[in-house]
Write an enzyme that holds these catalytic residues in place. Structure first.
Site, mmCIF file in Angstrom:
data_model
loop_
_atom_site.group_PDB
_atom_site.id
_atom_site.type_symbol
_atom_site.label_atom_id
_atom_site.label_comp_id
_atom_site.label_asym_id
_atom_site.label_seq_id
_atom_site.Cartn_x
_atom_site.Cartn_y
_atom_site.Cartn_z
ATOM 1 N N ARG A 1 -5.194 -9.275 -6.019
ATOM 2 C CA ARG A 1 -4.529 -8.003 -6.329
ATOM 3 C C ARG A 1 -5.495 -7.037 -7.032
ATOM 4 O O ARG A 1 -5.128 -6.313 -7.949
ATOM 5 C CB ARG A 1 -3.279 -8.214 -7.198
ATOM 6 N N SER B 1 6.853 -6.804 -6.641
ATOM 7 C CA SER B 1 6.389 -7.645 -7.746
ATOM 8 C C SER B 1 5.902 -6.771 -8.902
ATOM 9 O O SER B 1 4.954 -6.002 -8.743
ATOM 10 C CB SER B 1 5.256 -8.558 -7.281
ATOM 11 N N GLU C 1 1.429 -5.364 -12.278
ATOM 12 C CA GLU C 1 0.789 -4.870 -11.059
ATOM 13 C C GLU C 1 0.905 -3.353 -10.964
ATOM 14 O O GLU C 1 0.059 -2.704 -10.364
ATOM 15 C CB GLU C 1 1.438 -5.496 -9.820
#
Length: 341
Positions: A162, A232, A328
């Protein structure tokens, strides 16, 4: 004219904030000129794709540019397909288009929200597959000079979990305008994720994986059009080998993803769920009742409502498991990105 345009339909959390102006751009030249104009006017400027990974904390004081540079060019070679895709293409539409043209490889990444230009920033991934496995290059626009640069995926994009160089060294002065993908003709299904493990690797077709992934995502994840969310909210935390050994001895049923050299990536959703937080509500924000990794706008929440819940969730996980969750999402204040967690 100050704060005259709503951003509510332009961010997946559906936070009811406004910007001074919103302009849709369709070419690199247009993007450069509008960026320069904002700089000359001493006005903050923010480039958005689908607004799927941002949380607005307040009204934005400047101009929002919607990157809608489109186009999909496909070149076929003996052993591979090369795709050149504009940053303003919808990611899921690209996945579907590839399958319609019998070009497999991206099916595990179906229904990931957002636009193609955002995919390299996050190195998007799902169900055992990450973008970096297929990314060949990323084209970026240098905002100070208006020049285009092509960055090699293998040597320059610095893809990680990520993560990428676009979150760090290049975030201030470069905008992604296109992505190059390389999809091998020799297709190998990726069935490592538990929801796909029951499929027969000798018989499974890309379309079946695509349909299975879509079914799983629709069953577990809330539709942003109905419940504001960014997918998420937290990254899956990574712990070193020594801590991983101790963690598993204490929690042998924990969900995790083994990494090289004994490193372990824990499933953040499992951690949150085992703190008893699935479905937990704090004010106008809530943890989703089917997927604990997702925080939702339950009732016209503000950015601060979402952050208050995120702080609570992170503190509970820290106290229970001694594991620190990292977000995130990007948090956007009046003049740009801010750090609030």
């Amino acid at each position: 004219m100050k704060n005259s345009v709503t951003l509510k339909p332009l961010n997946s959390f559906s936070i009811d904030v406004r910007a001074r102006r919103v302009i849709t751009v369709h070419t690199e030249a247009e993007l450069f000129l509008l960026w320069q104009k904002a700089m000359n006017d001493d006005m903050p400027v923010l480039v958005l794709g689908g607004g799927n990974n941002v949380l607005f904390m307040e009204n934005y004081a400047g101009t929002v540019l919607l990157n809608r540079i489109t186009g999909v060019k496909i070149e076929e070679y003996l052993d591979v397909w090369h795709l050149h895709v504009g940053a303003g293409e919808v990611w899921h539409h690209l996945v579907r288009t590839c399958l319609e043209k019998n070009i497999p490889g991206l099916e595990n990444l179906a229904l990931i929200p957002g636009y193609v230009g955002s995919a390299p920033i996050q190195n998007i991934g799902a169900y055992g597959v990450e973008l970096k496995q297929f990314c060949d290059y990323v084209d970026v626009l240098h905002l100070e000079s208006g020049t285009l640069h092509r960055l090699s995926a293998t040597s320059e994009c610095q893809f990680g979990y990520r993560d990428s160089i676009f979150k760090h060294a290049l975030r201030e002065h470069y905008i992604i305008v296109a992505v190059g993908l390389r999809l091998p003709k020799v297709w190998q299904p990726v069935l490592t994720y538990c929801g796909l493990a029951h499929l027969d690797p000798q018989k499974v077709a890309p379309g079946l994986i695509y349909n299975t992934v879509c079914t799983m995502r629709q069953a577990k994840l809330p539709n942003p059009m109905l419940q504001g969310n960014a997918g998420s909210f937290f990254k899956n935390p990574i712990i070193d080998a020594s801590k991983a050994k101790r963690f598993l001895s204490r929690y042998p049923n924990a969900h995790y993803y083994p990494q090289p050299k004994g490193v372990m990536r824990l499933a953040a959703g499992w951690l949150i769920d085992h703190c008893g937080l699935k479905g937990y509500r704090l004010g106008r924000a809530a943890v989703h009742d089917k997927q604990a990794l997702v925080l939702i706008n339950a009732d016209n929440a503000t950015g601060e409502d979402i952050v208050a819940l995120a702080r609570y969730v992170r503190q509970q996980v820290l106290e229970r498991f001694s594991v620190w969750l990292e977000p995130e999402v990007q948090f956007i204040g009046a003049f740009g990105e801010i750090d609030v967690l």
